[in-house]
Design a protein around this motif. Structure first.
Motif, short mmCIF file in Angstrom:
data_model
loop_
_atom_site.label_atom_id
_atom_site.label_comp_id
_atom_site.label_asym_id
_atom_site.label_seq_id
_atom_site.Cartn_x
_atom_site.Cartn_y
_atom_site.Cartn_z
N PHE A 92 0.83 -1.21 0.00
CA PHE A 92 0.00 0.00 0.00
C PHE A 92 0.87 1.26 0.00
N GLY A 93 1.67 1.42 1.04
CA GLY A 93 2.42 2.65 1.18
C GLY A 93 3.60 2.73 0.21
N ARG A 94 4.35 1.63 0.14
CA ARG A 94 5.58 1.65 -0.65
C ARG A 94 5.28 1.74 -2.15
N ASP A 95 4.47 0.82 -2.67
CA ASP A 95 4.26 0.77 -4.12
C ASP A 95 3.28 1.85 -4.59
N VAL A 96 2.13 1.89 -3.94
CA VAL A 96 1.10 2.85 -4.38
C VAL A 96 1.59 4.28 -4.12
N GLY A 97 2.21 4.48 -2.96
CA GLY A 97 2.71 5.82 -2.62
C GLY A 97 3.86 6.25 -3.52
N THR A 98 4.66 5.30 -3.97
CA THR A 98 5.77 5.63 -4.87
C THR A 98 5.24 5.97 -6.26
N ARG A 99 4.34 5.13 -6.75
CA ARG A 99 3.78 5.38 -8.09
C ARG A 99 3.11 6.75 -8.18
N GLU A 133 -3.08 -6.14 -15.08
CA GLU A 133 -4.07 -5.28 -14.42
C GLU A 133 -3.50 -4.62 -13.16
N ALA A 134 -2.21 -4.39 -13.16
CA ALA A 134 -1.57 -3.75 -11.99
C ALA A 134 -2.21 -2.40 -11.69
N ALA A 135 -2.54 -1.66 -12.74
CA ALA A 135 -3.15 -0.34 -12.52
C ALA A 135 -4.49 -0.47 -11.80
N ALA A 136 -5.26 -1.51 -12.16
CA ALA A 136 -6.55 -1.73 -11.50
C ALA A 136 -6.36 -2.07 -10.02
N ALA A 137 -5.32 -2.85 -9.72
CA ALA A 137 -5.05 -3.19 -8.31
C ALA A 137 -4.71 -1.93 -7.52
N HIS A 138 -3.86 -1.08 -8.11
CA HIS A 138 -3.51 0.17 -7.43
C HIS A 138 -4.74 1.06 -7.23
N ALA A 139 -5.58 1.12 -8.26
CA ALA A 139 -6.77 1.98 -8.19
C ALA A 139 -7.70 1.50 -7.07
N ARG A 140 -7.82 0.18 -6.95
CA ARG A 140 -8.73 -0.35 -5.93
C ARG A 140 -8.21 -0.05 -4.52
N ILE A 141 -6.91 -0.12 -4.35
CA ILE A 141 -6.34 0.22 -3.03
C ILE A 141 -6.57 1.71 -2.75
N GLU A 142 -6.37 2.54 -3.76
CA GLU A 142 -6.58 3.98 -3.56
C GLU A 142 -8.04 4.31 -3.31
N ASP A 143 -8.94 3.46 -3.81
CA ASP A 143 -10.36 3.68 -3.55
C ASP A 143 -10.73 3.32 -2.12
N GLY A 144 -9.79 2.77 -1.37
CA GLY A 144 -10.03 2.52 0.05
C GLY A 144 -10.18 1.06 0.43
N ASP A 145 -10.08 0.14 -0.55
CA ASP A 145 -10.17 -1.28 -0.20
C ASP A 145 -8.80 -1.76 0.24
N LYS A 146 -8.56 -1.72 1.53
CA LYS A 146 -7.26 -2.15 2.03
C LYS A 146 -7.40 -3.38 2.91
N VAL A 147 -8.41 -4.20 2.64
CA VAL A 147 -8.59 -5.42 3.42
C VAL A 147 -7.71 -6.52 2.85
#
Ligand SMILES: [Zn+2]
Length: 350
Positions: free
Chosen positions: A41-48, A328-342
């Motif tokens: 979450f923090g490392r990959d999504v935050g870096t991108r 679909e890496a972009a879709a995975a990142h988008a879903r995490i950013e949408d708040g699904d962090k379960v």
């Protein structure tokens, strides 16, 4: 090979699925055919996105993100045991430098120059990834690649937090942020140790998953009555807190319910609300409580974790792992950013 390449920082769409050359392992390295790569979450999504305050500055574009992964060793560099070829492995992302005083003194866990695969060098959002041989461990037979990647990412950290807090069978263990990647593994490992786990999540979400992982009780993080609820539940207060969100409003409600000789470990904090936690030293010593900090990357806990799991399988339910194909890496990142962090997010190259 297929890889997810980032040419600039920005929205998830900057993650482009492209064909690039397969990297070659150098001295002391292995080439892993990636089965599953963890999405942090923090490392990959935050870096991108460029919002992480540290990592974007360390990256040379174009770049392949991705730290911890699982897969199969398909080539070895000079000086690496050829017996590793064909072995199913997990790969840790933190890499000790090997040349600082701590590394030379055979205490690499105190290395002051740790680098990360996927930040300082090309990562595992790809069909193949090069790793120092010292970063890989055998993947237990019972584990799928997706489980291997998820467990590699935060399992050793979760184990270290439970170790530094000396978590014992029968202890009441409070886990704020329990539904996340670290939290779910803390819950599962604490239950495996015989502790009684109280999981905290916003609105009590993911309650069924957390109970499956071993939580005895799931409470709402935002409950105003949390202090009284914890005291009523435990009688004497919680023995251990593994807090990886470090939210001020939450600390104020659980700290009064920490037992005598309670132990609290921190290994992270939620993004956004980053107010310091006030510690009343008088209360700390009169309660004989202990606060401990833990950081990712201690190779001793990587070893201990995988050794433990060889004889004690820690199978994760399907609902704990969100699997996305690599493209679909972009879709995975988008879903995490949408708040699904379960739970855990992984990419599979197959
Ligand atoms: Zn070092």
């Amino acid at each position: 090979m297929q890889a997810v390449v980032m040419h600039t920082f920005g929205e998830p769409e900057v993650l482009q699925h492209e064909t690039v050359s397969v990297p070659a392992p150098m001295m002391g390295e292995v080439l892993v055919r990636v089965g599953a790569a963890f999405v942090a979450f923090g490392r990959d999504v935050g870096t991108r996105s460029g919002l992480n305050p540290i990592f974007p500055r360390l990256i040379t574009l174009p770049h392949v993100l991705g730290g911890e992964c699982s897969g199969t060793v398909v080539a070895v560099g000079y000086g690496v045991d050829a017996g590793l070829l064909g072995t199913r492995v997990t790969m840790a992302a933190p890499t000790q430098c090997g040349v600082c005083d701590a590394c030379r003194a055979s205490s690499p866990w105190d290395c002051q120059a740790i680098t990360l695969i996927g930040i300082h060098r090309q990562g595992s959002y790809a069909a193949y990834c090069v790793s120092p041989a010292t970063n890989v461990r055998p993947l237990p037979e019972w584990a799928s690649y997706a489980e291997g990647a998820a467990l590699a990412a935060n399992g050793p950290l979760a184990l270290e937090e439970l170790s530094v807090t000396n978590t014992q069978p029968g202890d009441w263990v409070l886990v704020p942020g329990a539904s996340g990647s670290v939290g779910t593994l803390v819950v599962a490992l604490a239950a495996l140790k015989g502790a009684r786990v109280i999981a905290l999540t916003r609105g009590g979400r993911a309650a069924s998953l957390l109970r499956t992982l071993g939580a005895e009780v799931v409470l709402d993080t935002d409950a105003p009555s949390l202090t009284a609820d914890l005291l009523a539940l435990t009688g004497h207060g919680v023995d251990v807190v593994v807090d990886n969100v470090a939210l001020l409003g939450l600390w104020e409600r659980y700290w009064p319910a920490v037992a005598q000789r309670g132990r609290i470990a921190f290994a992270g904090r939620a993004s956004g609300d980053r107010q310091p936690l006030p510690v009343d030293v008088g209360e700390l010593y009169s309660r004989r409580a202990t606060l401990a900090g833990v950081a990712l990357g201690d190779p001793r806990y990587v070893d201990k974790f995988w050794q433990m799991l060889r004889s004690a399988p820690l199978s994760l339910p399907e609902s704990a792992i969100h699997v996305f194909p690599l493209h679909e890496a972009a879709a995975a990142h988008a879903r995490i950013e949408d708040g699904d962090k379960v739970g855990h997010f992984v990419l599979t190259a197959a």
